[in-house]
Design a protein around this motif. Structure first.
Motif, PDB file in Angstrom:
ATOM      1  N   SER A  10       0.840  -1.189   0.000  1.00 49.07           N
ATOM      2  CA  SER A  10       0.000   0.000   0.000  1.00 49.07           C
ATOM      3  C   SER A  10       0.878   1.244   0.000  1.00 49.07           C
ATOM      4  CB  SER A  10      -0.891   0.012   1.242  1.00 49.07           C
ATOM      5  OG  SER A  10      -0.085   0.133   2.411  1.00 49.07           O
ATOM      6  N   LEU A  11       0.273   2.377  -0.340  1.00 50.66           N
ATOM      7  CA  LEU A  11       1.006   3.638  -0.288  1.00 50.66           C
ATOM      8  C   LEU A  11       1.454   3.933   1.137  1.00 50.66           C
ATOM      9  CD1 LEU A  11      -1.164   5.805  -2.698  1.00 50.66           C
ATOM     10  CD2 LEU A  11       1.216   5.119  -3.061  1.00 50.66           C
ATOM     11  N   ARG A  12       0.646   3.545   2.100  1.00 49.30           N
ATOM     12  CA  ARG A  12       1.017   3.789   3.492  1.00 49.30           C
ATOM     13  C   ARG A  12       2.286   3.027   3.845  1.00 49.30           C
ATOM     14  NH1 ARG A  12       0.252   8.030   6.617  1.00 49.30           N
ATOM     15  NH2 ARG A  12       0.048   7.523   8.818  1.00 49.30           N
ATOM     16  N   ARG A  13       2.391   1.790   3.370  1.00 44.28           N
ATOM     17  CA  ARG A  13       3.586   0.993   3.651  1.00 44.28           C
ATOM     18  C   ARG A  13       4.811   1.624   2.996  1.00 44.28           C
ATOM     19  NH1 ARG A  13       2.251  -5.067   2.955  1.00 44.28           N
ATOM     20  NH2 ARG A  13       0.931  -4.527   4.737  1.00 44.28           N
ATOM     21  N   GLN A  15       5.156   4.790   2.527  1.00 46.60           N
ATOM     22  CA  GLN A  15       5.467   5.957   3.354  1.00 46.60           C
ATOM     23  C   GLN A  15       6.285   5.554   4.577  1.00 46.60           C
ATOM     24  OE1 GLN A  15       1.388   7.314   3.857  1.00 46.60           O
ATOM     25  NE2 GLN A  15       1.804   9.115   2.595  1.00 46.60           N
ATOM     26  N   TYR A  16       5.991   4.405   5.158  1.00 48.63           N
ATOM     27  CA  TYR A  16       6.789   3.919   6.286  1.00 48.63           C
ATOM     28  C   TYR A  16       8.237   3.666   5.841  1.00 48.63           C
ATOM     29  CZ  TYR A  16       2.252   3.037   8.529  1.00 48.63           C
ATOM     30  OH  TYR A  16       1.003   3.173   9.070  1.00 48.63           O
ATOM     31  N   MET A  33       5.399   8.979  11.769  1.00 50.33           N
ATOM     32  CA  MET A  33       4.226   8.423  11.092  1.00 50.33           C
ATOM     33  C   MET A  33       3.060   8.182  12.051  1.00 50.33           C
ATOM     34  SD  MET A  33       5.251   8.453   8.045  1.00 50.33           S
ATOM     35  CE  MET A  33       3.772   7.732   7.355  1.00 50.33           C
ATOM     36  N   HIS A  34       3.245   8.495  13.343  1.00 52.90           N
ATOM     37  CA  HIS A  34       2.182   8.404  14.342  1.00 52.90           C
ATOM     38  C   HIS A  34       1.662   6.962  14.503  1.00 52.90           C
ATOM     39  CE1 HIS A  34       2.209  12.757  14.318  1.00 52.90           C
ATOM     40  NE2 HIS A  34       1.989  12.756  13.011  1.00 52.90           N
ATOM     41  N   ILE A  35       2.603   6.016  14.532  1.00 55.90           N
ATOM     42  CA  ILE A  35       2.260   4.628  14.836  1.00 55.90           C
ATOM     43  C   ILE A  35       3.279   4.109  15.841  1.00 55.90           C
ATOM     44  CG2 ILE A  35       1.230   4.202  12.571  1.00 55.90           C
ATOM     45  CD1 ILE A  35       3.747   2.594  11.864  1.00 55.90           C
ATOM     46  N   LEU A  40       5.355  -0.366  12.973  1.00 56.37           N
ATOM     47  CA  LEU A  40       6.200   0.050  11.846  1.00 56.37           C
ATOM     48  C   LEU A  40       7.101  -1.102  11.414  1.00 56.37           C
ATOM     49  CD1 LEU A  40       7.291   2.499  10.074  1.00 56.37           C
ATOM     50  CD2 LEU A  40       9.098   2.648  11.793  1.00 56.37           C
ATOM     51  N   GLU A  43       5.147  -3.709   9.457  1.00 54.84           N
ATOM     52  CA  GLU A  43       4.802  -3.264   8.099  1.00 54.84           C
ATOM     53  C   GLU A  43       6.007  -3.342   7.169  1.00 54.84           C
ATOM     54  OE1 GLU A  43       1.895  -2.333   6.679  1.00 54.84           O
ATOM     55  OE2 GLU A  43       0.896  -2.982   8.509  1.00 54.84           O
ATOM     56  N   VAL A  79       4.484   7.633  -4.054  1.00 56.46           N
ATOM     57  CA  VAL A  79       3.779   8.391  -3.025  1.00 56.46           C
ATOM     58  C   VAL A  79       3.510   9.815  -3.508  1.00 56.46           C
ATOM     59  CG1 VAL A  79       3.988   9.384  -0.706  1.00 56.46           C
ATOM     60  CG2 VAL A  79       4.650   7.003  -1.120  1.00 56.46           C
TER      61      VAL A  79
END
Length: 308
Positions: A10-13, A15-16, A33-35, A40, A43, A79
């Motif tokens: 995913s795009l989120r992954r 970004q991580y 990344m607020h996790i 993290l 992922e 991204v």
């Protein structure tokens, strides 16, 4: 695993992945990344399973592997493209003008870029053009990451996704305090030089050093700057002499504290380039990039600087 389909990242992954590459520490990247840090790590392990190779070395410090280095620009581009899509979709939905972003080095501001933008937006009132000053090297990353749409600089980019168009070559001028008017470059060999710091602009630094060497001497570098405005102001205060490109000499010709003498730059003259992504060549971004090229060539047509 056999019989289990691999799910595309995913795009989120992605970004991580980018966050850890930039921060260099799992906890710092997780905070950005607020996790949580374990989330993290999980992922990124899934992303590495998809790639089939480690993307990071974990010990003795966190750093990219060759596979990570190879994939980082692509992750940034993916991204960035997604973010750009969202921005344009929001503009379309709201009826706001579509935005085109131009990255530029400072000299393009004296080389017809403002005029090209003015003419372009006059013909296309539905378009909004923004600018972002950045080094030539930084613009490449911004372009691939879809943070800018046009790059105006001095480095041709060897990448299958971009198109580089040559603009005007730059002539150089010896910039002197007015009391030294008429001094040649060879005669100035023993005087202190004001020069661009190489880390800020390898092209300009190496061009000036190369021009001095072609005249038989090594420049005595006393002052280093990151802008032409600073270099010219230092010369005006008698701190040294400088070699500056035509756009800077032309914009400074009204300063009575300065004198200019044109230098035969020959093959040492740096080439300017206007670069866009290949996918944008046939649209308004391509039209704007060509307008910038034409404006650059037109601004280089005249050779007069000094109003003597």
């Amino acid at each position: 695993m056999e019989g289990t389909a691999m799910v595309e990242p995913s795009l989120r992954r992605l970004q991580y992945f980018i966050a850890l590459a930039e921060h260099g520490k799992f906890q710092s990247a997780a905070d950005a990344m607020h996790i949580s840090q374990p989330a993290l790590s999980a992922e990124l392990r899934r992303l590495e399973e998809f790639v089939g190779r480690p993307l990071f070395r974990r010990s003795p410090s966190t750093r990219l592997t060759p596979a990570g280095h190879a994939l980082l620009p692509q992750a940034r581009a993916a991204v960035g493209a997604a973010g750009r899509f969202n921005d344009i979709a929001a503009e379309v939905a709201s009826g706001a003008p579509r935005t085109v972003s131009v990255g530029t080095v400072a000299t393009f501001l004296h080389r017809g870029l403002p005029e090209a933008i003015t003419d372009f937006t006059a013909d296309r009132p539905d378009m909004l053009v923004t600018t972002r000053e950045a080094t030539s090297a930084d613009q490449f990353e911004l372009l691939l990451g879809h943070e800018i749409d046009v790059a105006c600089g001095h480095m041709p980019v060897q990448h299958p996704d971009v198109v580089c168009t040559p603009a005007a070559r730059e002539s150089f001028w010896l910039c002197l305090p007015s009391e030294l008017r008429g001094l040649s470059l060879a005669e100035a060999a023993e005087r202190p030089f004001v020069i661009f710091r190489r880390s800020a602009s390898p092209v300009y630094h190496d061009t000036v050093v190369g021009l001095c060497r072609s005249h038989g001497f090594e420049p005595r570098i006393r002052h280093q700057t990151t802008s032409w405005a600073a270099a010219v102001e230092m010369v005006a205060h008698g701190l040294g002499i400088a070699l500056v490109p035509t756009p800077i000499a032309r914009s400074s010709r009204g300063d009575e504290r300065l004198a200019f003498d044109r230098i035969d730059s020959g093959p040492n003259a740096p080439q300017a380039w206007v670069t866009t992504r290949g996918e944008d060549q046939s649209g308004p971004i391509g039209d704007l990039s060509m307008a910038i090229v034409v404006a650059s060539e037109a601004s280089a047509g005249g050779s007069e600087v000094s109003a003597e």
